[in-house]
Design a protein around this motif. Structure first.
Motif, PDB file in Angstrom:
ATOM      1  N   PRO A 136      21.961  19.559  -0.075  1.00  0.00           N
ATOM      2  CA  PRO A 136      21.093  18.787   0.819  1.00  0.00           C
ATOM      3  C   PRO A 136      19.620  19.148   0.615  1.00  0.00           C
ATOM      4  O   PRO A 136      19.301  20.261   0.166  1.00  0.00           O
ATOM      5  N   ALA A 137      18.753  18.211   0.964  1.00  0.00           N
ATOM      6  CA  ALA A 137      17.318  18.465   0.848  1.00  0.00           C
ATOM      7  C   ALA A 137      16.911  19.612   1.774  1.00  0.00           C
ATOM      8  O   ALA A 137      16.059  20.428   1.431  1.00  0.00           O
ATOM      9  N   ASP A 138      17.536  19.668   2.952  1.00  0.00           N
ATOM     10  CA  ASP A 138      17.276  20.747   3.901  1.00  0.00           C
ATOM     11  C   ASP A 138      18.593  21.459   4.192  1.00  0.00           C
ATOM     12  O   ASP A 138      19.397  20.978   4.988  1.00  0.00           O
ATOM     13  N   PRO A 139      18.845  22.588   3.529  1.00  0.00           N
ATOM     14  CA  PRO A 139      20.122  23.267   3.741  1.00  0.00           C
ATOM     15  C   PRO A 139      20.255  23.954   5.094  1.00  0.00           C
ATOM     16  O   PRO A 139      21.316  24.450   5.432  1.00  0.00           O
ATOM     17  N   GLY A 140      19.200  23.976   5.892  1.00  0.00           N
ATOM     18  CA  GLY A 140      19.273  24.565   7.227  1.00  0.00           C
ATOM     19  C   GLY A 140      18.621  25.934   7.288  1.00  0.00           C
ATOM     20  O   GLY A 140      18.150  26.473   6.290  1.00  0.00           O
ATOM     21  N   PRO A 141      18.623  26.509   8.503  1.00  0.00           N
ATOM     22  CA  PRO A 141      18.004  27.827   8.693  1.00  0.00           C
ATOM     23  C   PRO A 141      18.743  28.915   7.900  1.00  0.00           C
ATOM     24  O   PRO A 141      19.964  28.998   7.931  1.00  0.00           O
ATOM     25  N   VAL A 142      17.979  29.748   7.222  1.00  0.00           N
ATOM     26  CA  VAL A 142      18.546  30.783   6.355  1.00  0.00           C
ATOM     27  C   VAL A 142      19.037  31.963   7.190  1.00  0.00           C
ATOM     28  O   VAL A 142      18.324  32.469   8.045  1.00  0.00           O
ATOM     29  N   THR A 143      20.268  32.387   6.898  1.00  0.00           N
ATOM     30  CA  THR A 143      20.855  33.552   7.557  1.00  0.00           C
ATOM     31  C   THR A 143      20.719  34.788   6.675  1.00  0.00           C
ATOM     32  O   THR A 143      20.353  35.850   7.151  1.00  0.00           O
ATOM     33  N   ARG A 144      21.054  34.657   5.377  1.00  0.00           N
ATOM     34  CA  ARG A 144      20.955  35.767   4.425  1.00  0.00           C
ATOM     35  C   ARG A 144      20.654  35.217   3.026  1.00  0.00           C
ATOM     36  O   ARG A 144      21.041  34.113   2.715  1.00  0.00           O
ATOM     37  N   THR A 145      20.031  36.070   2.227  1.00  0.00           N
ATOM     38  CA  THR A 145      19.803  35.748   0.815  1.00  0.00           C
ATOM     39  C   THR A 145      20.095  36.981  -0.025  1.00  0.00           C
ATOM     40  O   THR A 145      19.983  38.111   0.455  1.00  0.00           O
ATOM     41  N   ASP A 174      21.362  32.946  -7.241  1.00  0.00           N
ATOM     42  CA  ASP A 174      20.628  33.320  -6.033  1.00  0.00           C
ATOM     43  C   ASP A 174      21.401  32.714  -4.879  1.00  0.00           C
ATOM     44  O   ASP A 174      21.470  31.489  -4.746  1.00  0.00           O
ATOM     45  N   LEU A 175      21.999  33.573  -4.058  1.00  0.00           N
ATOM     46  CA  LEU A 175      22.820  33.107  -2.943  1.00  0.00           C
ATOM     47  C   LEU A 175      21.975  32.985  -1.684  1.00  0.00           C
ATOM     48  O   LEU A 175      21.169  33.866  -1.391  1.00  0.00           O
ATOM     49  N   THR A 176      22.214  31.893  -0.966  1.00  0.00           N
ATOM     50  CA  THR A 176      21.565  31.682   0.316  1.00  0.00           C
ATOM     51  C   THR A 176      22.617  31.191   1.300  1.00  0.00           C
ATOM     52  O   THR A 176      23.246  30.158   1.069  1.00  0.00           O
ATOM     53  N   LEU A 177      22.804  31.933   2.368  1.00  0.00           N
ATOM     54  CA  LEU A 177      23.716  31.522   3.432  1.00  0.00           C
ATOM     55  C   LEU A 177      22.873  30.939   4.549  1.00  0.00           C
ATOM     56  O   LEU A 177      21.939  31.580   5.032  1.00  0.00           O
ATOM     57  N   THR A 178      23.185  29.699   4.921  1.00  0.00           N
ATOM     58  CA  THR A 178      22.450  29.029   5.990  1.00  0.00           C
ATOM     59  C   THR A 178      23.425  28.638   7.092  1.00  0.00           C
ATOM     60  O   THR A 178      24.626  28.822   6.955  1.00  0.00           O
ATOM     61  N   GLU A 179      22.907  28.069   8.150  1.00  0.00           N
ATOM     62  CA  GLU A 179      23.750  27.588   9.247  1.00  0.00           C
ATOM     63  C   GLU A 179      24.600  26.400   8.811  1.00  0.00           C
ATOM     64  O   GLU A 179      25.581  26.063   9.460  1.00  0.00           O
ATOM     65  N   ARG A 180      24.234  25.766   7.704  1.00  0.00           N
ATOM     66  CA  ARG A 180      24.964  24.582   7.233  1.00  0.00           C
ATOM     67  C   ARG A 180      25.867  24.846   6.036  1.00  0.00           C
ATOM     68  O   ARG A 180      26.605  23.959   5.623  1.00  0.00           O
ATOM     69  N   GLY A 181      25.809  26.053   5.433  1.00  0.00           N
ATOM     70  CA  GLY A 181      26.676  26.340   4.291  1.00  0.00           C
ATOM     71  C   GLY A 181      26.138  27.428   3.382  1.00  0.00           C
ATOM     72  O   GLY A 181      25.184  28.125   3.713  1.00  0.00           O
ATOM     73  N   LEU A 182      26.775  27.542   2.240  1.00  0.00           N
ATOM     74  CA  LEU A 182      26.412  28.540   1.234  1.00  0.00           C
ATOM     75  C   LEU A 182      25.866  27.825   0.005  1.00  0.00           C
ATOM     76  O   LEU A 182      26.511  26.928  -0.539  1.00  0.00           O
ATOM     77  N   LEU A 183      24.692  28.234  -0.440  1.00  0.00           N
ATOM     78  CA  LEU A 183      24.052  27.657  -1.616  1.00  0.00           C
ATOM     79  C   LEU A 183      23.943  28.730  -2.690  1.00  0.00           C
ATOM     80  O   LEU A 183      23.424  29.818  -2.438  1.00  0.00           O
ATOM     81  N   ALA A 184      24.457  28.423  -3.868  1.00  0.00           N
ATOM     82  CA  ALA A 184      24.321  29.313  -5.031  1.00  0.00           C
ATOM     83  C   ALA A 184      23.478  28.580  -6.060  1.00  0.00           C
ATOM     84  O   ALA A 184      23.945  27.637  -6.696  1.00  0.00           O
ATOM     85  N   ARG A 185      22.234  28.989  -6.199  1.00  0.00           N
ATOM     86  CA  ARG A 185      21.352  28.411  -7.224  1.00  0.00           C
ATOM     87  C   ARG A 185      21.682  29.113  -8.533  1.00  0.00           C
ATOM     88  O   ARG A 185      21.579  30.329  -8.635  1.00  0.00           O
ATOM     89  N   ARG A 186      22.107  28.305  -9.530  1.00  0.00           N
ATOM     90  CA  ARG A 186      22.545  28.853 -10.816  1.00  0.00           C
ATOM     91  C   ARG A 186      21.678  28.289 -11.927  1.00  0.00           C
ATOM     92  O   ARG A 186      21.839  27.128 -12.306  1.00  0.00           O
ATOM     93  N   PRO A 187      20.763  29.080 -12.467  1.00  0.00           N
ATOM     94  CA  PRO A 187      19.915  28.576 -13.546  1.00  0.00           C
ATOM     95  C   PRO A 187      20.748  28.230 -14.777  1.00  0.00           C
ATOM     96  O   PRO A 187      21.676  28.940 -15.135  1.00  0.00           O
ATOM     97  N   GLY A 188      20.444  27.108 -15.379  1.00  0.00           N
ATOM     98  CA  GLY A 188      21.144  26.687 -16.587  1.00  0.00           C
ATOM     99  C   GLY A 188      22.366  25.836 -16.329  1.00  0.00           C
ATOM    100  O   GLY A 188      22.964  25.310 -17.263  1.00  0.00           O
ATOM    101  N   THR A 189      22.785  25.699 -15.087  1.00  0.00           N
ATOM    102  CA  THR A 189      23.931  24.859 -14.745  1.00  0.00           C
ATOM    103  C   THR A 189      23.746  24.330 -13.321  1.00  0.00           C
ATOM    104  O   THR A 189      22.787  24.684 -12.640  1.00  0.00           O
ATOM    105  N   ALA A 190      24.649  23.489 -12.890  1.00  0.00           N
ATOM    106  CA  ALA A 190      24.514  22.846 -11.580  1.00  0.00           C
ATOM    107  C   ALA A 190      24.612  23.867 -10.447  1.00  0.00           C
ATOM    108  O   ALA A 190      25.408  24.797 -10.503  1.00  0.00           O
ATOM    109  N   ASP A 191      23.785  23.680  -9.431  1.00  0.00           N
ATOM    110  CA  ASP A 191      23.858  24.524  -8.248  1.00  0.00           C
ATOM    111  C   ASP A 191      25.150  24.237  -7.506  1.00  0.00           C
ATOM    112  O   ASP A 191      25.699  23.140  -7.575  1.00  0.00           O
TER     113      ASP A 191
END
Length: 190
Positions: free
Chosen positions: A62-71, A101-118
């Motif tokens: 999502p464009a706005d993954p929500g408030p960040v809980t942990r990174t 780069d892991l980011t846990l937000t109120e809306r889910g978990l985002l793993a930004r992976r350079p060189g491949t799809a997030d």
């Protein structure tokens, strides 16, 4: 006569050492065997991708993954089917190892992976987390962060190794708390 003997031995030894056609033949044969093994491994990877083509597409980040809980920063080691730590999933680039780069937000978990799809795992899809010693092709005695989630009707588990493994326990607690809270909210809304 004794002076001729060492010269003839050297000539015989020289002929055996410089058997270039034999060396070239063995080298070419070895290269062909290595190429064949690589080609067979590639075919196996593609066959696995074909068998897993029924998996739905990954959720869009999502464009706005929500408030960040942990990174945290670390590595993504792959995804397997839930309960089978050796059954690697390769569809949708889930089998590609990378930095993350892991980011846990109120809306889910985002793993930004350079060189491949997030990788975006919505909170509704989270099914828990635990620390384990291995996942398809990677075993770490000090442990991996394994996140359980659902893609359509398929249960999956993704393995991450944080740069600071002592943070795994805090991540597990945060993911479990978030998924439990979401399940309770959904149960109340129903």
């Amino acid at each position: 006569m004794s002076a001729l003997a060492p010269a003839s031995l050297a000539a015989d030894g020289q002929a055996q050492v410089t058997n270039w056609p034999g060396y070239i033949g063995w080298t070419v044969g070895l290269v062909i065997v290595i190429a064949l093994v690589y080609w067979l491994m590639r075919q196996g990877w593609n066959w696995r991708r074909t068998l897993q083509s029924d998996l739905p597409a990954l959720p869009e980040v999502p464009a706005d993954p929500g408030p960040v809980t942990r990174t945290a920063a670390g590595r993504y080691h792959g995804t397997t089917t839930a309960g089978n730590w050796l059954d690697r999933v390769v569809a949708h680039d889930l089998g590609t190892r990378s930095l993350a780069d892991l980011t846990l937000t109120e809306r889910g978990l985002l793993a930004r992976r350079p060189g491949t799809a997030d990788l975006w795992i919505p909170v509704e899809a989270l099914a828990g987390a635990r620390q384990d010693s291995g996942i398809a092709g990677k075993v770490v005695p000090s442990g991996l962060l394994v996140v359980g989630w659902r893609l359509g009707s398929t249960g999956l588990e993704s393995g991450f190794r944080l740069d600071r493994p002592d943070q795994h326990a805090a991540w597990i607690a945060a993911i479990l708390e978030l998924s439990t809270r979401t399940q309770q909210t959904e149960g109340t809304a129903s």
